[in-house]
Write an enzyme that holds these catalytic residues in place. Structure first.
Site, mmCIF file in Angstrom:
data_model
loop_
_atom_site.group_PDB
_atom_site.id
_atom_site.type_symbol
_atom_site.label_atom_id
_atom_site.label_comp_id
_atom_site.label_asym_id
_atom_site.label_seq_id
_atom_site.Cartn_x
_atom_site.Cartn_y
_atom_site.Cartn_z
ATOM 1 N N ARG A 128 -7.834 29.522 50.233
ATOM 2 C CA ARG A 128 -7.551 29.995 51.597
ATOM 3 C C ARG A 128 -8.776 30.711 52.176
ATOM 4 O O ARG A 128 -9.736 30.981 51.468
ATOM 5 C CB ARG A 128 -6.377 30.987 51.572
ATOM 6 N N ASN A 161 -16.748 34.385 45.832
ATOM 7 C CA ASN A 161 -16.057 34.716 47.083
ATOM 8 C C ASN A 161 -14.734 35.439 46.868
ATOM 9 O O ASN A 161 -14.364 36.298 47.669
ATOM 10 C CB ASN A 161 -15.807 33.423 47.874
ATOM 11 N N SER A 186 -19.538 42.494 52.019
ATOM 12 C CA SER A 186 -18.745 42.901 53.187
ATOM 13 C C SER A 186 -19.489 44.012 53.938
ATOM 14 O O SER A 186 -20.258 44.772 53.330
ATOM 15 C CB SER A 186 -17.383 43.436 52.754
ATOM 16 N N TYR A 231 -12.062 49.399 47.836
ATOM 17 C CA TYR A 231 -12.642 48.158 48.371
ATOM 18 C C TYR A 231 -14.102 48.404 48.788
ATOM 19 O O TYR A 231 -14.994 47.622 48.451
ATOM 20 C CB TYR A 231 -11.814 47.677 49.568
ATOM 21 N N LYS A 245 -17.559 46.695 47.187
ATOM 22 C CA LYS A 245 -18.495 45.880 47.969
ATOM 23 C C LYS A 245 -19.900 46.503 47.983
ATOM 24 O O LYS A 245 -20.894 45.781 48.039
ATOM 25 C CB LYS A 245 -17.960 45.676 49.389
HETATM 26 P P1 NAP Z 1 -7.968 35.856 51.693
HETATM 27 O O1 NAP Z 1 -7.693 35.143 52.971
HETATM 28 O O2 NAP Z 1 -7.013 36.889 51.235
HETATM 29 O O3 NAP Z 1 -8.157 34.755 50.547
HETATM 30 C C1 NAP Z 1 -8.452 35.193 49.255
HETATM 31 C C2 NAP Z 1 -8.747 34.001 48.364
HETATM 32 O O4 NAP Z 1 -9.171 34.511 47.093
HETATM 33 C C3 NAP Z 1 -7.543 33.124 48.107
HETATM 34 O O5 NAP Z 1 -8.004 31.820 47.930
HETATM 35 C C4 NAP Z 1 -6.984 33.700 46.790
HETATM 36 O O6 NAP Z 1 -6.273 32.747 46.008
HETATM 37 C C5 NAP Z 1 -8.287 34.048 46.090
HETATM 38 N N1 NAP Z 1 -8.164 35.098 45.089
HETATM 39 C C6 NAP Z 1 -7.730 36.371 45.237
HETATM 40 N N2 NAP Z 1 -7.819 37.037 44.075
HETATM 41 C C7 NAP Z 1 -8.283 36.144 43.164
HETATM 42 C C8 NAP Z 1 -8.579 36.219 41.798
HETATM 43 N N3 NAP Z 1 -8.389 37.351 41.099
HETATM 44 N N4 NAP Z 1 -9.080 35.133 41.177
HETATM 45 C C9 NAP Z 1 -9.257 33.976 41.850
HETATM 46 N N5 NAP Z 1 -9.010 33.842 43.164
HETATM 47 C C10 NAP Z 1 -8.510 34.918 43.803
HETATM 48 O O7 NAP Z 1 -9.377 36.603 51.753
HETATM 49 P P2 NAP Z 1 -10.669 36.296 52.664
HETATM 50 O O8 NAP Z 1 -10.563 37.083 53.895
HETATM 51 O O9 NAP Z 1 -10.917 34.845 52.743
HETATM 52 O O10 NAP Z 1 -11.793 37.004 51.776
HETATM 53 C C11 NAP Z 1 -12.676 36.277 50.945
HETATM 54 C C12 NAP Z 1 -13.828 37.179 50.551
HETATM 55 O O11 NAP Z 1 -14.506 37.624 51.723
HETATM 56 C C13 NAP Z 1 -13.416 38.454 49.802
HETATM 57 O O12 NAP Z 1 -14.372 38.756 48.814
HETATM 58 C C14 NAP Z 1 -13.419 39.492 50.883
HETATM 59 O O13 NAP Z 1 -13.625 40.786 50.364
HETATM 60 C C15 NAP Z 1 -14.584 39.020 51.720
HETATM 61 N N6 NAP Z 1 -14.596 39.537 53.082
HETATM 62 C C16 NAP Z 1 -13.609 39.221 53.948
HETATM 63 C C17 NAP Z 1 -13.659 39.717 55.252
HETATM 64 C C18 NAP Z 1 -12.613 39.404 56.287
HETATM 65 O O14 NAP Z 1 -12.679 39.990 57.383
HETATM 66 N N7 NAP Z 1 -11.671 38.526 56.038
HETATM 67 C C19 NAP Z 1 -14.727 40.539 55.641
HETATM 68 C C20 NAP Z 1 -15.709 40.838 54.728
HETATM 69 C C21 NAP Z 1 -15.641 40.326 53.449
HETATM 70 P P3 NAP Z 1 -4.680 32.471 46.219
HETATM 71 O O15 NAP Z 1 -4.568 31.580 47.424
HETATM 72 O O16 NAP Z 1 -4.239 31.763 44.967
HETATM 73 O O17 NAP Z 1 -4.018 33.779 46.430
#
Ligand code: NAP
Length: 258
Positions: free
Chosen positions: A13, A88, A148, A161, A165
């Protein structure tokens, strides 16, 4: 031969999915990893295959040592190479709690997934990459860590968190330093506010901050494909003389303004 292979953790996702699809469009083979949402992982792989990419799905928790090994072994068994690791997968605290009340359990869970897991997965993959380079099977493999803006932005309601990061920032510098001698460049992409399930719980707050308050000079939500494009630039070797570099993909959030 073209078919380079990327492992993208947490790519069922959100941002990980965006990265997989961007790589797929550039003819990369992809290893889709997820923790629990198998249907979403299958959907991501199908979308990658739709544009002609090859791929496999490997379930596994990045915080779990056995699953880390499984992820790497499955990749090498299937493709016999790995050219890119994208760390990621990441989580926020299950509930946002003021740091005066934050629990050790939440701290440990977030740190294990966001920092310790990626550190040791990188160690595993880097060792394999070194052997693959020595055997002439890959050239200039790369590692990308998804950090992040929370690495330098204080949010006291999710301190664990932010700390994780900030640690990813140092991890990037350390691996970049250590692996340069092998020709393995290491980068950090630092996303801003990206529209995914992770941020859906605070959508109204961020809508307001972006649209009304202009918290980002570019007044829109970031999308997973914004991160995907940055990963492709790295993966395709467009930054060969940069390592340990932090690439902000945040609509200008990091700019200090007056
Ligand atoms: P998300 O929509 O919650 O998706 C998280 C993804 O990571 C899902 O595919 C989930 O798998 C997988 N996941 C979670 N824990 C895991 C684990 N222990 N082992 C393997 N897979 C795992 O999150 P996102 O927003 O895409 O974030 C992705 C990355 O970007 C993260 O590192 C987050 O900190 C970073 N980030 C995000 C934002 C933002 O605004 N969204 C901003 C800065 C940084 P399942 O589908 O099986 O649950």
């Amino acid at each position: 031969m073209r078919e380079k292979v990327a492992i993208v953790t947490g790519s069922s996702r959100g941002i990980g999915r965006g990265i997989v699809l961007a790589l797929a469009e550039h003819a990369w083979s992809v290893v889709v990893n997820y923790r629990s949402n198998q249907a979403a992982a299958e959907n991501t792989l199908q979308a990658a295959q739709f544009v002609g990419a090859k791929g496999i799905i490997v379930q596994g928790d990045v915080a779990n040592k056995e699953d880390q090994v499984k992820l790497v072994e499955a990749t090498l068994e299937h493709f016999e190479r790995v050219d890119l690791l994208v760390n990621n997968a990441g989580i926020g605290p299950r509930v946002r709690v003021d740091m005066l009340e934050a629990s050790e359990q939440s701290y440990d869970e977030v740190m294990a997934t966001n920092l310790k897991g990626p550190f040791f997965l990188t160690q595993l993959v880097a060792r394999k990459m070194v052997h693959l380079i020595e055997d002439g099977k890959v050239q200039s493999p790369k590692i990308v860590n998804i950090g992040s803006i929370s690495a330098y932005t204080s949010s006291p309601a999710r301190a664990e968190y932010c700390i994780s990061k900030a640690g990813v920032g140092m991890m990037t510098a350390l691996w970049a330093d250590r692996l340069a001698e092998y020709g393995i460049n290491v980068y950090e992409i630092r996303p801003g506010i990206i529209e995914t399930d992770l941020t859906s719980v605070v959508k109204d707050k961020y809508d307001h901050l972006i649209q009304e308050e202009g918290i980002t000079p570019i007044r829109r939500w970031g999308q997973p494909q914004d991160i995907g494009k940055a990963v492709v630039a790295i993966a395709e070797g467009l930054l060969p003389f940069s390592t340990g570099e932090v690439i902000n993909v945040d609509g200008g959030f990091h700019l200090t303004r007056l």
